[in-house]
Design an enzyme around this catalytic site. Structure first.
Site, PDB file in Angstrom:
ATOM      1  N   LYS A  78     -71.405  43.376  18.149  1.00 20.05           N
ATOM      2  CA  LYS A  78     -71.542  41.914  18.132  1.00 20.05           C
ATOM      3  C   LYS A  78     -72.484  41.514  17.008  1.00 20.05           C
ATOM      4  CE  LYS A  78     -72.658  38.033  21.237  1.00 20.05           C
ATOM      5  NZ  LYS A  78     -73.090  37.604  22.583  1.00 20.05           N
ATOM      6  N   SER A 158     -70.154  34.094  25.030  1.00 22.50           N
ATOM      7  CA  SER A 158     -70.179  34.107  23.582  1.00 22.50           C
ATOM      8  C   SER A 158     -69.693  35.422  22.966  1.00 22.50           C
ATOM      9  CB  SER A 158     -71.616  33.862  23.088  1.00 22.50           C
ATOM     10  OG  SER A 158     -72.460  34.932  23.505  1.00 22.50           O
ATOM     11  N   SER A 182     -72.411  35.633  28.996  1.00 22.65           N
ATOM     12  CA  SER A 182     -71.650  35.959  27.784  1.00 22.65           C
ATOM     13  C   SER A 182     -71.074  37.354  27.693  1.00 22.65           C
ATOM     14  CB  SER A 182     -72.527  35.726  26.551  1.00 22.65           C
ATOM     15  OG  SER A 182     -72.496  34.374  26.216  1.00 22.65           O
TER      16      SER A 182
HETATM   17  N1  GLN Z   1     -72.269  30.011  27.974  1.00 17.98           N
HETATM   18  C1  GLN Z   1     -73.680  30.047  28.176  1.00 17.98           C
HETATM   19  C2  GLN Z   1     -74.377  29.228  27.113  1.00 17.98           C
HETATM   20  O1  GLN Z   1     -73.706  28.681  26.313  1.00 17.98           O
HETATM   21  C3  GLN Z   1     -74.163  31.468  28.139  1.00 17.98           C
HETATM   22  C4  GLN Z   1     -74.145  32.043  26.785  1.00 17.98           C
HETATM   23  C5  GLN Z   1     -74.656  33.448  26.754  1.00 17.98           C
HETATM   24  O2  GLN Z   1     -74.711  34.131  27.764  1.00 17.98           O
HETATM   25  N2  GLN Z   1     -75.081  33.860  25.588  1.00 17.98           N
HETATM   26  O3  GLN Z   1     -75.558  29.122  27.092  1.00 17.98           O
END
Ligand code: GLN
Length: 491
Positions: A78, A158, A182
């Site tokens: 990632k 994400s 995410s």
């Molecule tokens: N979707 C959540 C956010 O936008 C979690 C994102 C994540 O876990 N990095 O904050």
């Protein structure tokens, strides 16, 4: 060579050990798969030369009987993980062409154990999002499609690039990060296995910070066993991260296939949402039935503060993000947009460098931390966080080994379908996952079935602190009962 990409990590390890193929062959097969799948936009940087160099070096080691536990296994990384001499952007324009002179601890442990890096994977900008649509490199495409439809679906976010690449057989496993869901939500959207470890289990050093008290690195893989194999290399104490915990890393793979007989599995009533799709409800009861058939005991439990988790998360996470992102000022990293004064340089750089969602978070975060609102919002959200954590502690104190919930409230949706008019619509994706980050607990998402349109759905298991092993044992039971799910290739 396509069969070389459809193996699990466990199978590839056995094949490499038997010399059925080399790491170079395995790596080449994946590089070819990546090239043929550019339409998915999962990889934002391919590193074929480096991959082949690493593969050759590890082949030489394997020949001498020196390969580590991940010797020769090609992985995707990632783009939130700093990789030495390889561009790392967090998929934000503001990092521009930043090339770190150092390697994140988690990735360095993967290389230590012999893994091969195929390239860097797309993600939501600074990991803010649930659909991988906020990346400055454009959205990632889910390899899954609804039956009889060409609609382009999101892979979740994400860690959308990680999930999409693993599901589409472009890499054998991937690193990911989870601040509110995410790892688990994209895993559920792509029929992959995602593990969010206990806070402190994996070092955060060298990972672009979003919300430091919530961020955790973890693996996305195609099977529970593969996730366990990757976890062992990713986890461990790191003095460079003061929140990293000094505890021995168990052999997670040994937990695969262990009996779950007699374990008490909590079913939290607060996760039964009004208007929850019947398919999710059905998946959840099926999962419970599988665990019961394996000898576990199902217990109704209550986590009374669940409904405050998402609102509290959207105070705590943006607050920390606004502070973490203050370092991107146009002076030290990446993009710089000049101005007549230093103040203007900051403003121009940040206005140009950050996307809409990131700007929204910075504004919310700055607001809830401001002198007049700190007590009303930030402090109160922290108190709610303590209550959420206590809900889980009370539950575990009653002898509950793990908690079973759906991973997401729906299957994957179309690109552009959600959050356009109201960001909360997007935030609701994480309704079942944010609680786990707020409490610092481990969670696993395991593919468990499909919806009426043939799209994958996942179940989540939440464990006691540092008891990832129980999650692997339970995850394996679900995987054995549900079977594995692979998207039909159309790209
Ligand atoms: N979707 C959540 C956010 O936008 C979690 C994102 C994540 O876990 N990095 O904050």
């Amino acid at each position: 060579m396509t069969d070389l990409t459809s193996m699990t990590i466990a199978e590839a390890k056995a094949g490499l050990a038997k010399k059925s193929f080399t790491s170079l062959e395995l790596t080449d097969a994946h590089l070819a798969a990546i090239e043929a799948a550019r339409v998915l936009n999962a990889f934002i940087l391919e590193t074929p030369d480096q991959a082949r160099d690493m593969a050759r070096a590890v082949d030489a080691k394997i020949a001498k009987g020196e390969g580590g536990p991940l010797a020769g296994i090609p992985l995707g990384i990632k783009d939130l993980f700093a990789t030495k001499d390889v561009r790392t952007t967090a998929c934000s324009k503001i990092l521009g062409n930043f090339v770190p002179p150092y390697e994140s601890t988690v990735t360095s442990q993967l290389w230590r154990d012999g893994a091969v890096m195929l390239g860097k994977l797309n993600n939501d900008e600074f990991a803010m999002g649930s659909s991988n649509e906020t990346s400055c490199f454009g959205p990632v495409v889910n390899p899954w499609r609804r039956e009889g439809s060409n609609t382009t679906l999101v892979p979740g976010g994400s860690s959308g690039g990680s999930a999409s690449a693993v599901a589409a057989l472009l890499c054998m496993g991937a690193t990911a990060t989870d601040t509110g869901g995410s790892i688990r939500q994209p895993a559920a959207f792509t029929a992959t296995v995602g593990v969010k470890p206990t806070y402190g289990r994996c070092s955060r050093w060298g990972i672009v910070a979003f919300a430091s008290s919530l961020d955790q690195a973890g693996p996305i893989a195609r099977t529970t066993r593969d996730a366990a194999i990757l976890m062992r290399s990713m986890a461990g104490h790191d003095p460079k991260d003061t929140t990293s915990v000094d505890r021995a890393v168990p052999d997670y793979e040994a937990a695969i296939g262990k009996s779950v007989k007699g374990m008490k599995i909590g079913i939290p009533k607060e996760y039964r949402l009004d208007g929850m799709p019947a398919e999710i409800e059905k998946l959840w009861s099926e999962g419970a039935a599988w665990l019961k058939a394996a000898g576990a005991e199902l217990v109704d439990v209550s986590l009374p503060h669940t409904k405050y988790a998402l609102p509290a998360y959207y105070i705590v996470a943006p607050a920390e993000a606004s502070s973490n992102l203050a370092r991107y000022d146009g002076v030290r990293y990446g993009l710089r947009v000049p101005g007549r004064s230093i103040g203007e340089l900051y403003e121009n750089t940040r206005a140009e460098g950050f996307g809409d969602e990131v700007r929204r978070r910075v504004m919310i975060g700055t607001y809830v931390l401001s002198a007049g609102y700190y007590d009303a919002y930030y402090l109160r959200a922290q108190k709610v966080r303590t209550l959420i954590k206590k809900d889980f502690e009370d539950c575990f104190a009653k002898g509950i080994s793990a908690i079973l919930t759906p991973a997401t409230p729906s299957a994957a949706f179309g690109v552009g379908e959600k959050g356009g008019a109201d960001p909360v619509e997007m935030y609701l994706n994480d309704i079942f996952t944010v609680t786990v980050n707020m409490a610092g607990l481990p969670g696993i998402a395991v593919p468990a079935g499909t919806d009426a349109q043939g799209l994958p759905l996942g179940l989540q298991l939440i464990g006691r602190p540092f008891d990832e092993e129980t999650l692997f044992s339970l995850g394996e039971v679900v995987e054995q009962a549900a079977g594995r799910f692979t998207p039909q290739r159309w790209w």
